[in-house]
Design a protein around this motif. Structure first.
Motif, short mmCIF file in Angstrom:
data_model
loop_
_atom_site.label_atom_id
_atom_site.label_comp_id
_atom_site.label_asym_id
_atom_site.label_seq_id
_atom_site.Cartn_x
_atom_site.Cartn_y
_atom_site.Cartn_z
N ALA A 86 7.66 24.67 9.76
CA ALA A 86 8.89 24.56 8.99
C ALA A 86 9.06 25.78 8.10
O ALA A 86 8.11 26.32 7.54
N GLN A 132 12.63 24.09 14.74
CA GLN A 132 13.51 23.11 15.38
C GLN A 132 12.70 22.15 16.24
O GLN A 132 12.91 20.94 16.23
N GLU A 144 9.63 21.25 15.82
CA GLU A 144 8.92 20.30 14.98
C GLU A 144 9.85 19.19 14.51
O GLU A 144 9.49 18.01 14.49
N GLN A 145 11.07 19.58 14.14
CA GLN A 145 12.06 18.57 13.73
C GLN A 145 12.32 17.56 14.85
O GLN A 145 12.34 16.35 14.63
N GLU A 186 9.34 15.24 15.08
CA GLU A 186 9.23 14.23 14.03
C GLU A 186 10.36 13.21 14.11
O GLU A 186 10.16 12.03 13.83
N ASN A 187 11.55 13.64 14.49
CA ASN A 187 12.70 12.74 14.45
C ASN A 187 12.81 11.87 15.70
O ASN A 187 13.50 10.86 15.69
N ASN A 215 17.22 21.32 22.45
CA ASN A 215 16.12 20.54 21.88
C ASN A 215 14.94 20.47 22.83
O ASN A 215 13.78 20.49 22.41
N ARG A 275 9.93 7.51 9.63
CA ARG A 275 10.07 8.76 10.37
C ARG A 275 8.71 9.40 10.64
O ARG A 275 8.38 9.81 11.75
#
Lengths: 462, 428
Positions: free
Chosen positions: A160, A170, A172-173, A176-177, A234, A364
């Motif tokens: 991050a 991105q 990693e996001q 996690e999401n 993604n 999350r």
């Protein structure tokens, strides 16, 4: 009379002697001829060609043809890439065809400290093109395609807020999401249904990973993982993030460089060093020091850096102690404070959040969405389960559970999921027990979040 | 004198003071000198001055024992050279294999020679044993030399097996894991034996250290000793075995009849079958040049074959050893694949009973099969029963080894090698 002549052996000795001799010569030639010597001679020719003075020409002619290598004991590597790629550090070779090309942007990772394969992968000890680039049998780490090169940043740096690796952040996001942690463990936290992902990047190729996300069962027969419908960007980003998980652990010099200054580190320091004891954010916190909500607008970054080094030097009479932050920490805190005015960052301070808000973060963080769907709305298929062949959504748990019941359910899990049709295979997904993984305080928050999900406009007393 | 130049130079050199002090005898021209050449040279005196015609027949011995010896010599030389680079450390061993391949001059060829010569030596020890069996050469007076041969067979397997681990790649690691597990199936002592070999319960640094010490010191020293005794006894038992000839009366001195209170010269005690007291001098031919030159030629041939293999085929090297990622299937070295195939049916029978019985039967063979007939001829009709039993056992061993090598896929399931194997992926 016996024949004592050794003449009849002459032919045999000549033939076999010649055969051995020829084999020795062939073996010597094959051993002596190496393509890298051609590359080095080409380089020497180029240097001679460029020489403007006799002295330069003499120096160029004296360049030895020899193996060049970077020995990196802390990284368990010997990189011989520069045996062919001789000019990686010479900007005057910019734009030359490989192998004699210049490698830009290496100031922060000097070759003598980092070598090549820590980022590019491949087989550093090898001295032939095919072997060195690693696309050979029995070598696990072929060279990383350039489109995924940011994955290498993630081996050492937090993804991050690493401005040099936006796609990694991105990825990693997305990780996690999308609730991957619900089933997979990464960095010590996550579920146990799927395999651990700590070293997945060293074992899997980009193509395998892509195939696996689109249709898990085709890459791993019998996988219970639901297919992931990522948009293309993604998908590339999460493949890149997976590739960054190599389990590479560097010690000494390298570990001290691990943390790039970023807002996440800043937030961590802000909490752990007790800043909130004297300063306030959003009206919460101490009153000894000034409120920090808009400090990013009032102060320049250089001022803040100096302030962290020595508060009295920029604010005479300040009672703030010198915390002895490192330069990296000071920069991280500065970064954090600059962004403080952004509501989203401020809300991420757990002490400033309500239990339900913190619970959403817990939901999350542990990847609950992986099974229970984004926002706990359900919809993830679980073939042959009694709950409509899906993992149930959690919007209405408030109707069926008290808070202690809910917490117990989270902690113990449910390993046997009732089957719709006993003749078919049992439902693949189940609820693991989370006790010991999710901390008690987090379970409290999580329960509060789940209870809060109940839609407000419904009539409770129907 | 119209001899070629090298010969004339040699003649001149051996007549000088220095040459004579080294070689004693020059290139021999008379029968006396031919005998002297053999007797006065350290390397040649192991062999008699004259040998029986039969011993030179290539179709009889096929030179298998000598080829095995030459392979051992090549292994010693290349092995010592490899020792200049190798470090028996789990951290370094694999990297050194890579360095041998990529930066050491002739390092790859050296390793290839060692690897292929090692496989060939195992193969030729087996072929040599088959030859000795099929010609009945283990019979009196050579019984114990056969037992020594069985011991050398085991030492050779031990040398090859301990060397297998040293590259520290996946192939090495899992072959040794599987191989030592087979030893672990032995009753009572199995687990202890495995622990003793590995210095622990799994293959690790201790196992590597032990295998290295065994591979470079213990087993080679044992092999040299046993090979010396083996060759010594070949000579003392009258050279290579051959058929009894009519008229060749063995003049056996009954040592019990001799007075014991006087000392005897060597010739008085020599056994009746030694060549120098053979009854038919016309069957004896001078070792120089007929034996010595043939031996030299064979050495050139063996060297050429090993060099050829080493230049054009690389020794296998897989990924670095990884204790948590076993290949599927994990296979033992090829000479143990027959046993591994048996183990897949029954660990006890395949791992203990069959190999134990085989080695015992081989060692006791000359003491159970005592009739002195059919010696010195291939597939003698008088030995049809023994030859049939041996052939059946051999065929079974070969078939099991071939199945284990080529017809076994993941989870030791049956695969047909001419079909593409199914893609192996790790399950979740």
């Amino acid at each position: 009379m016996q024949d004592f002549s050794i003449r009849k052996f002459y032919g045999w000795f000549t033939a076999l002697g010649l055969l051995v001799g020829v084999l020795v010569i062939v073996g010597y030639y094959r051993d002596e001829y190496r393509a890298w010597k051609d590359y080095q001679r080409r380089y020497i020719q180029e240097e001679i060609h460029r020489a403007a003075t006799p002295q330069q020409r003499l120096l160029a002619e004296r360049i030895p043809v020899e193996i060049r290598q970077t020995v990196l004991p802390d990284l368990h590597r010997v990189d011989r890439c520069t045996t062919c790629h001789l000019t990686v550090e010479d900007p005057s070779y910019g734009g030359y065809p490989q192998p004699l090309s210049y490698h830009p942007l290496h100031e922060q990772h000097p070759f003598e400290r980092f070598g090549c394969t820590i980022c590019h992968r491949g087989q550093g000890r090898a001295t032939t093109t095919v072997e060195a680039h690693g696309n050979v049998a029995y070598w696990d780490e072929p060279m990383l395609p350039m489109q995924y090169i940011q994955a290498s940043c993630g081996q050492c740096h937090e993804p991050a807020d690493n401005p040099a690796a936006p796609e990694l952040a991105q990825g990693e996001q997305v990780f996690e999401n999308s609730g991957c942690r619900g089933c997979h463990k990464l960095g010590g936290s996550g579920g146990i249904i799927g395999p651990e992902l700590d070293k997945v990047g060293a074992r899997r190729s980009p193509d395998w990973l892509k195939k696996h996300f689109i249709d898990p069962a085709s890459a791993t027969p019998g996988s219970v993982m639901p297919p992931q419908k990522f948009p293309d960007t993604n998908l590339e980003a999460i493949v890149l993030f997976m590739l960054s998980q190599t389990g590479e652990s560097a010690s000494g010099y390298y570990s001290s460089m691990k943390n790039l200054p970023n807002t996440r580190l800043g937030q961590h320091l802000f909490q752990s060093r007790g800043c909130i004891g004297c300063h306030s954010v959003n009206g919460n916190g101490g009153k000894v020091g000034p409120a920090l909500d808009d400090v990013g607008l009032r102060r320049a970054p250089e001022w803040m850096m100096q302030h962290f080094r020595d508060p009295q030097s920029v604010t005479p009479g300040s009672v703030m102690p010198r915390f002895g932050f490192t330069e990296t920490e000071a920069r991280a805190l500065t970064d954090f404070l600059i962004h403080m005015r952004e509501q989203a960052v401020a809300l991420m301070l757990p002490s400033l959040m309500s239990p339900a808000e913190r619970g959403r973060e817990v939901f999350r963080k542990y990847g609950c969405a992986g099974c229970h769907g984004p926002g706990a709305k359900g919809g993830v298929p679980n073939p042959n389960s009694k709950t409509a062949e899906q993992v149930p959504g959690l919007l209405h748990v408030a109707d069926g559970y008290t808070v202690p019941q809910l917490k117990a359910r989270i902690n113990t899990g449910q390993h046997e999921i009732p089957a719709l049709d006993p003749k078919r295979p049992p439902p693949p997904l189940y609820m693991p027990g989370w006790a010991g993984t999710i901390k008690d305080a987090e379970v409290d928050d999580l329960a509060a979040y789940l209870i809060s999900l109940k839609p407000k406009d419904e009539n409770p007393g129907f | 004198m119209n001899a070629p130049l090298p010969k004339r130079l040699w003649h001149w050199f051996t007549r000088t003071g220095v040459g004579r002090s080294i070689f004693r005898v020059g290139l021999p021209d008379s029968n006396l000198e031919r005998s002297q050449a053999m007797v006065s040279s350290f390397l040649l005196h192991v062999q008699p001055a004259k040998v029986h015609r039969h011993a030179l027949r290539a179709s009889y011995s096929l030179g298998l024992g000598l080829i095995t010896l030459y392979l051992f010599v090549i292994l010693c030389v290349t092995g010592v050279l490899l020792m200049f680079y190798y470090v028996p450390s789990t951290d370094k061993a694999y990297d050194i294999m890579k360095d041998l391949q990529f930066v050491v001059s002739a390092g790859l060829v050296l390793r290839n020679m060692h690897r292929w010569a090692a496989h060939l030596m195992v193969l030729f020890v087996m072929l040599h044993m088959c030859r000795v069996f099929y010609t009945g050469a283990y019979k009196s007076p050579r019984e114990f030399n056969w037992v020594l041969g069985v011991g050398l067979f085991l030492v050779t397997l031990g040398l090859s097996f301990t060397g297998y681990l040293l590259p520290w790649d996946q192939l090495a690691y899992w072959a040794i894991t599987v191989g030592t597990s087979i030893a672990g199936y032995a009753p009572v002592v199995g687990e202890k034996l495995k622990y003793l070999m590995l210095g622990g319960h799994v293959v690790g640094q201790d196992a590597l250290t032990r295998f290295y010490a065994l591979h470079v010191i213990v087993l080679p020293a044992l092999a040299v000793l046993m090979i010396s005794v083996h060759l010594f006894r070949v000579r003392k038992d009258g050279g290579l075995s051959r058929p009894d000839e009519p008229g060749e009366v063995v003049q056996q001195i009954d040592l019990g009849q001799l007075p014991t209170n006087k000392s005897y010269g060597l010739m008085e005690l020599a056994r009746g079958t030694t060549p120098q007291v053979g009854m038919n001098p016309e069957d004896e031919i001078f070792s120089w040049p007929h034996l010595v030159f043939r031996e030299l030629l064979l050495f050139l041939l063996v060297t050429a074959v090993v060099l050829f293999l080493a230049i054009f085929w690389n020794a296998p090297l897989e990924e670095i050893a990884n204790a948590v990622h076993p290949p599927n299937p994990a296979k033992a070295p090829w000479y143990f694949l027959g046993l591994q195939e048996l183990v897949s049916y029954s660990a006890f029978w395949g791992g203990v009973v069959v190999p134990g019985l085989l080695v015992t039967a081989l060692a006791l063979l000359p003491y159970t099969d005592r009739k002195r007939h059919g010696v010195g001829r291939w597939f003698a009709r008088e030995r049809v029963v023994a030859n049939t039993i041996f052939s059946v056992c051999l065929a079974i061993a070969v078939v099991l080894t071939v199945i284990g090598s080529f017809f076994r896929g993941p989870n030791w399931s049956w695969v047909e090698p001419w079909k593409n194997p199914p893609a192996v992926t790790e399950g979740h």
